[in-house]
Design a protein around this motif. Sequence first.
Motif, PDB file in Angstrom:
ATOM      1  N   LEU A 162       0.561  -1.422   0.018  1.00  0.00           N
ATOM      2  CA  LEU A 162      -0.165   0.134   0.176  1.00  0.00           C
ATOM      3  C   LEU A 162       0.605   1.184  -0.131  1.00  0.00           C
ATOM      4  CD1 LEU A 162      -3.045  -1.036   2.812  1.00  0.00           C
ATOM      5  CD2 LEU A 162      -2.902  -1.420   0.096  1.00  0.00           C
TER       6      LEU A 162
ATOM      7  N   ALA B  77       1.827   2.054  -3.808  1.00  0.00           N
ATOM      8  CA  ALA B  77       1.684   2.296  -4.401  1.00  0.00           C
ATOM      9  C   ALA B  77       0.858   3.107  -4.125  1.00  0.00           C
ATOM     10  CB  ALA B  77      -0.098   1.901  -4.048  1.00  0.00           C
ATOM     11  N   ASN B  78       0.408   3.711  -2.891  1.00  0.00           N
ATOM     12  CA  ASN B  78       0.009   5.622  -1.896  1.00  0.00           C
ATOM     13  C   ASN B  78       1.334   6.305  -2.818  1.00  0.00           C
ATOM     14  OD1 ASN B  78      -0.015   7.680  -0.130  1.00  0.00           O
ATOM     15  ND2 ASN B  78      -1.999   6.892  -0.403  1.00  0.00           N
TER      16      ASN B  78
ATOM     17  N   ASN C 119       1.582   6.919  -6.519  1.00  0.00           N
ATOM     18  CA  ASN C 119       0.372   7.490  -7.209  1.00  0.00           C
ATOM     19  C   ASN C 119       0.491   8.545  -6.685  1.00  0.00           C
ATOM     20  OD1 ASN C 119      -2.958   6.900  -8.347  1.00  0.00           O
ATOM     21  ND2 ASN C 119      -3.495   8.364  -6.271  1.00  0.00           N
TER      22      ASN C 119
ATOM     23  N   CYS D 225      -5.175   5.308  -1.058  1.00  0.00           N
ATOM     24  CA  CYS D 225      -5.218   5.564  -2.435  1.00  0.00           C
ATOM     25  C   CYS D 225      -6.600   5.046  -3.147  1.00  0.00           C
ATOM     26  CB  CYS D 225      -4.539   3.272  -1.823  1.00  0.00           C
ATOM     27  SG  CYS D 225      -3.131   2.928  -1.444  1.00  0.00           S
TER      28      CYS D 225
ATOM     29  N   VAL E 261      -6.436   5.172  -7.461  1.00  0.00           N
ATOM     30  CA  VAL E 261      -5.647   3.476  -7.446  1.00  0.00           C
ATOM     31  C   VAL E 261      -7.273   2.420  -7.603  1.00  0.00           C
ATOM     32  CG1 VAL E 261      -3.984   1.899  -5.876  1.00  0.00           C
ATOM     33  CG2 VAL E 261      -3.463   4.281  -6.311  1.00  0.00           C
TER      34      VAL E 261
END
Length: 630
Positions: A202, A205-206, A209, A305, A310
């Motif tokens: 996570l 991904a964060n 992004n 996210c 996301v």
Amino acid sequence: MISLVQSGYYMGVTYSSLILGPGEEQVQRHQHQNGIVHAYRAHMASSSFVDRQRLSWDKIVGLAADDLSTTANISGSDQTGTRSHGDANQARGVNAIANTISMHRILSKDDEKIVWDAESDISTYFNELMARCSRLNFDYRGCFGYLHSLVASPLCTTRLDSRYTCNGTPSKTTESIDAMIAGHLLDDTINVIVIGAGPVGLLLANSLNELGGAKQQRKEEQHDISIRTLVFENRLAATSTGTRSMPMLLGRKKPYTRDWLTALNSDFFDGTIDSRIYNFFKLIFRKKFISLPIAAIETLLMLSCRDRGVKLVYGDYRDHIETLKNVHNAIIFDATGRRLDLAVAESPYDRSDVGGKPRHLTNYSVPLIVERNTAVDVAEQQTITGLVRYPINRANNMPFEIHYLKISKIWSNHNDTIYKEMKRLTRVLDSSNKASRFCRQLCIKSGSAESNIPEYASDKCDKWCTIGNAYDYKYYYRSDIELAMNRVLPGDELFSTALLTLALLPKQAAAFKSLLGGKLAIDVPLRDLNVEAMLNDSELQRNGVVAFLNLAVAANRTDVLFSLFSYRPFIYPDPLVPAHGVGPHLSQLGFPVLRIGDSLFTGDPNSDNGLTRHVLLVRNLIGVLKKALK
């Protein structure tokens, strides 16, 4: 870009997805995709991450140095994806939920009691957290009750994936996952697929992004550089009426429940993640460390996210291979903790005694001892999934296994008699303990040999080389929050803030596993243990461990929790999985696969080289990518 990156040629393998398509823009997308792979590999090769992990093995092996002859093996479970005491506290969190959540209708039992909040509520959640936890309006249950409710409540925005529309009213899936994937991962974007939605997956991904998502596009030669991120998570909620053919709920995940303490440097998040999360950290902590439990951090990252675009898929990525075949400019990050579908060789490191089922391939080299010193032999082995390094137990020539016991909910604050006695006992035992003395000698030697790595300076050795470590992280919080936390009794807190860890010898770990009924990485309350057998066990009499156990029992609190953990340290110096090491499903895609988190290396919680190092690596990777994508 350098010619190696432009060619899409890595480690003697050309990935099919790196073949350039027509048009200058398509060429540019592939170059940026290749640049991410190259930048990550180059950073791992040039940084000191491998050295840091290697040096920590001296310490952890040193603590078990007087028991190297044992061949006891207690593996049989993993600590990833385990249940913790947070499950029992779920109902309490729901009662404390704020108006912005509780006003939404809760469905019947058949609908898993999903709280149908809306995507637009997520900004309100962050604003409400800031308001409730401010110095002006601070109340312990108002602040942490609200945060606990976000973690524990079955919200649409945290429990359901992107096939569902969260708009404040009950809804069914609005589109298929395959249609969502096809509409999200485009031909003109850099497409990052993260498999594993734990803290590292996570966080990555964060951060990606924030680096190049729709909210923060960058320009290069008049072309937008946009990174699209897709996250897969397969820890699904079981249905109450499940059948053998359909035992899981599609698109609905289990809650995050790991009430494990962290001590993460807040600088690692500055400029990397969603500023709303970082600002919340800065609001409630007065020092440079963040000590929220993992479940809370995961929930905040998940909400961010989802709010920032996301896409999330709660299910098995293997069910969507045909759709993923049509995706271009894609990279996969393995954040599963070595659970990804790889063609893993059956080597001494990868065999069933690591804790899983036997692996099926046998294409591996014989381990080569590349270093010997007083404490440890370091093996290097070329497996089908890449080169791996790990410490060897000299007694049986098998990978070294580390064991420790976590005990929580013992004391309420620094003035608690139990806490003071735990700290005193630590000092007394460490001054006379053979393993602790040996560990300090190795630690100081390593620190002097690697003076360019400040984390291994000799003044840290006393902390690392101890049988017992008593942690109380309330003092990291803002002073008024600390005062409020000190008034909360053990068992009444909404999140853990203190724990004791005990380094166990292998035979001690085997004895404790028996006491816990064979359970690993699961909290077991004191009331469920055979206390008499525990305190009289001959193995637990060694190294002063029983003295700590006596104190835990003397606290006279039946909700004291015991958890046993075991792991094997390792590191892959190269994060890229060779193409011939990718499993049968992923091999159909031809995407480069990069390891991160516990898929790349494991660390020791008492040496600050586990999650701390993973978070730092993500921060460094994002910094490198900012330069690589210029």
